[in-house]
Design an enzyme around this catalytic site. Structure first.
Site, PDB file in Angstrom:
ATOM      1  N   PRO A   5     -38.408 -62.644  24.046  1.00  0.00           N
ATOM      2  CA  PRO A   5     -38.470 -63.627  22.706  1.00  0.00           C
ATOM      3  C   PRO A   5     -37.702 -63.028  21.444  1.00  0.00           C
ATOM      4  O   PRO A   5     -38.783 -63.310  20.667  1.00  0.00           O
ATOM      5  CB  PRO A   5     -39.756 -64.385  22.926  1.00  0.00           C
ATOM      6  N   CYS A   6     -36.487 -62.803  21.467  1.00  0.00           N
ATOM      7  CA  CYS A   6     -36.100 -62.123  20.255  1.00  0.00           C
ATOM      8  C   CYS A   6     -36.025 -62.856  19.048  1.00  0.00           C
ATOM      9  O   CYS A   6     -35.937 -62.715  17.813  1.00  0.00           O
ATOM     10  CB  CYS A   6     -34.755 -60.987  20.312  1.00  0.00           C
ATOM     11  N   HIS A   7     -36.171 -64.297  19.510  1.00  0.00           N
ATOM     12  CA  HIS A   7     -35.916 -65.334  18.349  1.00  0.00           C
ATOM     13  C   HIS A   7     -37.106 -65.420  17.454  1.00  0.00           C
ATOM     14  O   HIS A   7     -37.278 -66.180  16.664  1.00  0.00           O
ATOM     15  CB  HIS A   7     -35.712 -66.744  19.048  1.00  0.00           C
TER      16      HIS A   7
END
Length: 188
Positions: free
Chosen positions: A138-140
């Site tokens: 989950p880089c967001h």
């Protein structure tokens, strides 16, 4: 980014746009939105492209889990991953992304401290931007120190949509779609 020579791919349509999935014999090796920065262009299209194998078990599982996530039926992914395309430093940063809970965010500076490189904020940011399995890792959920939505290779509109979906970002209005590509928007 070196990928396994036996990598295969498929394509799915989602409310956030078309997505390319890639799998190696070890697991999911890629999830990229069309037009996303840092995606491996040559293996995705053209004469040297990875073979299209939409019924590959990992690709089928990844597609279903991603659709379930976008529909709000799933908060975590349970997939074998192949992160071998990254350097050891990138892999450490990508693994650290897994510790960010759904609905939570963390700053690039905090993530840098978490991986034991507090002065390497830019390098950590670059590694986050090159995450090959967007959303699954989950880089967001990584934001600027002041809370700004910065640096998402899939586009800031998608980052905002993903964070709204998880409840980490207040929805501007219930009437707005989850995602509207820039080309579909009326001029301001």
């Amino acid at each position: 980014m070196p990928f396994h020579p036996d990598t295969v791919q498929s394509r799915i349509t989602t409310p956030l746009g078309d997505v390319r999935l890639a799998a190696s014999p070890q697991g999911l090796a890629g999830l990229w939105f069309d037009g996303q920065r840092h995606q491996p262009v040559l293996p995705l299209d053209g004469p040297a492209a990875w073979p299209q194998v939409p019924d590959h078990p990992v690709l089928v599982q990844a597609a279903q889990q991603f659709i379930d996530y976008l529909a709000g039926r799933r908060t975590h992914f349970d997939l074998p991953l192949d992160l071998g395309s990254g350097t050891p430093f990138q892999q450490a940063v990508w693994q650290a992304l897994c510790s960010i809970a759904p609905g939570a965010t963390v700053s690039y500076a905090a993530l840098s401290r978490q991986v034991g490189r507090p002065l390497a904020v830019r390098a950590v940011g670059a590694a986050v931007g090159r995450n090959p399995v967007s959303v699954v890792l989950p880089c967001h959920r990584v934001i600027g120190s002041g809370g700004a939505l910065t640096g998402y290779a899939g586009g800031l509109e998608r980052k905002a949509a993903l964070l709204r979906l998880e409840g980490a970002l207040a929805s501007q209005t219930d009437a707005l779609p989850l995602f509207a590509p820039a080309a579909d928007k009326a001029p301001a």
